[in-house]
Design a protein around this motif. Sequence first.
Motif, PDB file in Angstrom:
ATOM      1  N   LYS A  96       0.829  -1.216   0.000  1.00 17.91           N
ATOM      2  CA  LYS A  96       0.000   0.000   0.000  1.00 17.91           C
ATOM      3  C   LYS A  96       0.859   1.260   0.000  1.00 17.91           C
ATOM      4  O   LYS A  96       0.518   2.249  -0.622  1.00 17.91           O
ATOM      5  CB  LYS A  96      -0.934   0.013   1.214  1.00 17.91           C
ATOM      6  CG  LYS A  96      -2.079  -0.951   1.087  1.00 17.91           C
ATOM      7  CD  LYS A  96      -3.111  -0.701   2.149  1.00 17.91           C
ATOM      8  CE  LYS A  96      -4.326  -1.555   1.845  1.00 17.91           C
ATOM      9  NZ  LYS A  96      -5.436  -1.244   2.725  1.00 17.91           N
ATOM     10  N   ARG A  97       1.985   1.211   0.738  1.00 15.83           N
ATOM     11  CA  ARG A  97       2.843   2.393   0.845  1.00 15.83           C
ATOM     12  C   ARG A  97       4.306   1.984   0.765  1.00 15.83           C
ATOM     13  O   ARG A  97       4.665   0.864   1.114  1.00 15.83           O
ATOM     14  CB  ARG A  97       2.619   3.103   2.190  1.00 15.83           C
ATOM     15  CG  ARG A  97       1.259   3.751   2.323  1.00 15.83           C
ATOM     16  CD  ARG A  97       0.958   4.189   3.750  1.00 15.83           C
ATOM     17  NE  ARG A  97       0.984   3.118   4.744  1.00 15.83           N
ATOM     18  CZ  ARG A  97       0.039   2.199   4.903  1.00 15.83           C
ATOM     19  NH1 ARG A  97      -1.019   2.216   4.120  1.00 15.83           N
ATOM     20  NH2 ARG A  97       0.136   1.278   5.830  1.00 15.83           N
ATOM     21  N   GLY A  98       5.115   2.946   0.345  1.00 11.73           N
ATOM     22  CA  GLY A  98       6.556   2.738   0.327  1.00 11.73           C
ATOM     23  C   GLY A  98       7.271   3.991   0.779  1.00 11.73           C
ATOM     24  O   GLY A  98       6.754   5.105   0.647  1.00 11.73           O
ATOM     25  N   PHE A  99       8.453   3.802   1.325  1.00  9.96           N
ATOM     26  CA  PHE A  99       9.273   4.919   1.791  1.00  9.96           C
ATOM     27  C   PHE A  99      10.720   4.623   1.432  1.00  9.96           C
ATOM     28  O   PHE A  99      11.233   3.545   1.729  1.00  9.96           O
ATOM     29  CB  PHE A  99       9.124   5.072   3.310  1.00  9.96           C
ATOM     30  CG  PHE A  99       9.973   6.162   3.897  1.00  9.96           C
ATOM     31  CD1 PHE A  99       9.594   7.491   3.772  1.00  9.96           C
ATOM     32  CD2 PHE A  99      11.154   5.856   4.556  1.00  9.96           C
ATOM     33  CE1 PHE A  99      10.385   8.497   4.304  1.00  9.96           C
ATOM     34  CE2 PHE A  99      11.940   6.853   5.102  1.00  9.96           C
ATOM     35  CZ  PHE A  99      11.552   8.179   4.972  1.00  9.96           C
ATOM     36  N   VAL A 100      11.366   5.578   0.754  1.00 13.86           N
ATOM     37  CA  VAL A 100      12.775   5.449   0.388  1.00 13.86           C
ATOM     38  C   VAL A 100      13.555   6.470   1.216  1.00 13.86           C
ATOM     39  O   VAL A 100      13.381   7.672   1.027  1.00 13.86           O
ATOM     40  CB  VAL A 100      13.003   5.704  -1.118  1.00 13.86           C
ATOM     41  CG1 VAL A 100      14.476   5.555  -1.467  1.00 13.86           C
ATOM     42  CG2 VAL A 100      12.138   4.776  -1.966  1.00 13.86           C
ATOM     43  N   PRO A 101      14.406   5.998   2.152  1.00 16.42           N
ATOM     44  CA  PRO A 101      15.209   6.936   2.940  1.00 16.42           C
ATOM     45  C   PRO A 101      16.240   7.644   2.060  1.00 16.42           C
ATOM     46  O   PRO A 101      16.534   7.200   0.948  1.00 16.42           O
ATOM     47  CB  PRO A 101      15.905   6.045   3.975  1.00 16.42           C
ATOM     48  CG  PRO A 101      15.302   4.700   3.850  1.00 16.42           C
ATOM     49  CD  PRO A 101      14.611   4.619   2.548  1.00 16.42           C
ATOM     50  N   ALA A 102      16.818   8.717   2.576  1.00 18.32           N
ATOM     51  CA  ALA A 102      17.867   9.433   1.853  1.00 18.32           C
ATOM     52  C   ALA A 102      18.995   8.456   1.527  1.00 18.32           C
ATOM     53  O   ALA A 102      19.346   7.613   2.328  1.00 18.32           O
ATOM     54  CB  ALA A 102      18.395  10.584   2.709  1.00 18.32           C
ATOM     55  N   GLY A 103      19.520   8.534   0.334  1.00 21.87           N
ATOM     56  CA  GLY A 103      20.574   7.623  -0.101  1.00 21.87           C
ATOM     57  C   GLY A 103      20.036   6.546  -1.016  1.00 21.87           C
ATOM     58  O   GLY A 103      20.743   6.064  -1.889  1.00 21.87           O
ATOM     59  N   GLY A 104      18.800   6.137  -0.816  1.00 20.51           N
ATOM     60  CA  GLY A 104      18.118   5.236  -1.735  1.00 20.51           C
ATOM     61  C   GLY A 104      18.593   3.802  -1.796  1.00 20.51           C
ATOM     62  O   GLY A 104      18.228   3.079  -2.700  1.00 20.51           O
ATOM     63  N   GLY A 105      19.380   3.319  -0.846  1.00 17.82           N
ATOM     64  CA  GLY A 105      19.860   1.943  -0.901  1.00 17.82           C
ATOM     65  C   GLY A 105      18.847   0.905  -0.469  1.00 17.82           C
ATOM     66  O   GLY A 105      19.054  -0.284  -0.664  1.00 17.82           O
ATOM     67  N   GLN A 106      17.759   1.360   0.114  1.00 15.95           N
ATOM     68  CA  GLN A 106      16.732   0.424   0.569  1.00 15.95           C
ATOM     69  C   GLN A 106      15.353   1.025   0.365  1.00 15.95           C
ATOM     70  O   GLN A 106      15.209   2.216   0.124  1.00 15.95           O
ATOM     71  CB  GLN A 106      16.947   0.036   2.022  1.00 15.95           C
ATOM     72  CG  GLN A 106      16.801   1.199   2.996  1.00 15.95           C
ATOM     73  CD  GLN A 106      16.913   0.733   4.429  1.00 15.95           C
ATOM     74  OE1 GLN A 106      16.003   0.081   4.940  1.00 15.95           O
ATOM     75  NE2 GLN A 106      18.020   1.078   5.081  1.00 15.95           N
ATOM     76  N   LEU A 107      14.360   0.170   0.461  1.00 15.97           N
ATOM     77  CA  LEU A 107      12.977   0.587   0.328  1.00 15.97           C
ATOM     78  C   LEU A 107      12.194  -0.061   1.450  1.00 15.97           C
ATOM     79  O   LEU A 107      12.313  -1.267   1.677  1.00 15.97           O
ATOM     80  CB  LEU A 107      12.424   0.142  -1.025  1.00 15.97           C
ATOM     81  CG  LEU A 107      10.929   0.291  -1.190  1.00 15.97           C
ATOM     82  CD1 LEU A 107      10.547   1.748  -1.292  1.00 15.97           C
ATOM     83  CD2 LEU A 107      10.463  -0.438  -2.409  1.00 15.97           C
ATOM     84  N   GLN A 108      11.413   0.743   2.172  1.00 14.70           N
ATOM     85  CA  GLN A 108      10.590   0.225   3.255  1.00 14.70           C
ATOM     86  C   GLN A 108       9.143   0.195   2.780  1.00 14.70           C
ATOM     87  O   GLN A 108       8.563   1.242   2.481  1.00 14.70           O
ATOM     88  CB  GLN A 108      10.762   1.100   4.488  1.00 14.70           C
ATOM     89  CG  GLN A 108      12.180   1.110   4.984  1.00 14.70           C
ATOM     90  CD  GLN A 108      12.470   2.238   5.958  1.00 14.70           C
ATOM     91  OE1 GLN A 108      11.609   3.045   6.276  1.00 14.70           O
ATOM     92  NE2 GLN A 108      13.701   2.292   6.438  1.00 14.70           N
ATOM     93  N   LEU A 109       8.585  -1.005   2.698  1.00 13.24           N
ATOM     94  CA  LEU A 109       7.206  -1.190   2.262  1.00 13.24           C
ATOM     95  C   LEU A 109       6.333  -1.483   3.472  1.00 13.24           C
ATOM     96  O   LEU A 109       6.738  -2.221   4.367  1.00 13.24           O
ATOM     97  CB  LEU A 109       7.110  -2.348   1.269  1.00 13.24           C
ATOM     98  CG  LEU A 109       7.918  -2.184  -0.012  1.00 13.24           C
ATOM     99  CD1 LEU A 109       7.915  -3.472  -0.814  1.00 13.24           C
ATOM    100  CD2 LEU A 109       7.368  -1.039  -0.834  1.00 13.24           C
ATOM    101  N   THR A 110       5.115  -0.924   3.484  1.00 15.61           N
ATOM    102  CA  THR A 110       4.182  -1.173   4.581  1.00 15.61           C
ATOM    103  C   THR A 110       2.774  -1.328   4.027  1.00 15.61           C
ATOM    104  O   THR A 110       2.442  -0.782   2.985  1.00 15.61           O
ATOM    105  CB  THR A 110       4.185  -0.020   5.612  1.00 15.61           C
ATOM    106  OG1 THR A 110       3.909   1.205   4.946  1.00 15.61           O
ATOM    107  CG2 THR A 110       5.517   0.079   6.330  1.00 15.61           C
ATOM    108  N   GLY A 111       1.967  -2.066   4.762  1.00 16.40           N
ATOM    109  CA  GLY A 111       0.555  -2.226   4.418  1.00 16.40           C
ATOM    110  C   GLY A 111       0.317  -3.314   3.388  1.00 16.40           C
ATOM    111  O   GLY A 111       0.535  -3.107   2.210  1.00 16.40           O
ATOM    112  N   GLU A 112      -0.097  -4.476   3.847  1.00 15.06           N
ATOM    113  CA  GLU A 112      -0.453  -5.599   2.973  1.00 15.06           C
ATOM    114  C   GLU A 112       0.613  -5.871   1.917  1.00 15.06           C
ATOM    115  O   GLU A 112       0.362  -5.877   0.709  1.00 15.06           O
ATOM    116  CB  GLU A 112      -1.809  -5.362   2.311  1.00 15.06           C
ATOM    117  CG  GLU A 112      -2.943  -5.256   3.306  1.00 15.06           C
ATOM    118  CD  GLU A 112      -4.280  -4.942   2.653  1.00 15.06           C
ATOM    119  OE1 GLU A 112      -4.435  -5.164   1.435  1.00 15.06           O
ATOM    120  OE2 GLU A 112      -5.169  -4.475   3.374  1.00 15.06           O
TER     121      GLU A 112
END
Length: 184
Positions: A96-112
């Motif tokens: 449902k949602r994603g968040f890319v921290p500064a630097g972009g080496g990872q992606l945090q996905l949340t919600g189903e």
Amino acid sequence: MNWRTGMILCLLLAAGVTGWSVWRQYHPDQDVVLTSRPDYVLHDYEIVSLDKLGKESFTLRGPQLQRDPADKTMTLNTPHFEVPDRTGHYWNVDAKRGFVPAGGGQLQLTGEVIAISPPQSPPATRIETESLTLLLGEHHAQTSDAVTITQPGLTMRGIGMRADLDRQHVSLLSQVKARYVPQH
């Protein structure tokens, strides 16, 4: 000093304060403007990211991506990721949602969050959780939340997971329960 000089000084001071107030109203601080809205927004986008060798690292699609200029982070609405494994077949990852921290080496996905293995690389695997961190350069995924992994005839549940999407190797970390139903 007579009363006229005093009155003129008071009127000049009032005019200066009024002028400054009007100018501030129409020219807000740049910092306030920059932190209150994204510096860019992408709609119905597709991004193909390449690794250092020019090989596809992942493809990202979604209806909206916003970048915050203050901390250089990005938020994604209903992102869809395609992550190739070592044979060039794609894992499909939705949330449902994603968040890319500064630097972009990872992606945090949340919600189903749902990750589905490539159909060309058996066994068919489906991973379901509420949050998942994709380490993009490494093709690894991990979570500390509850996870359900489904394969034909097998359902596993546990808390925490590490996955190597390149090799289709998934490990549940604790409180693992499995149910096996033989396929006929």
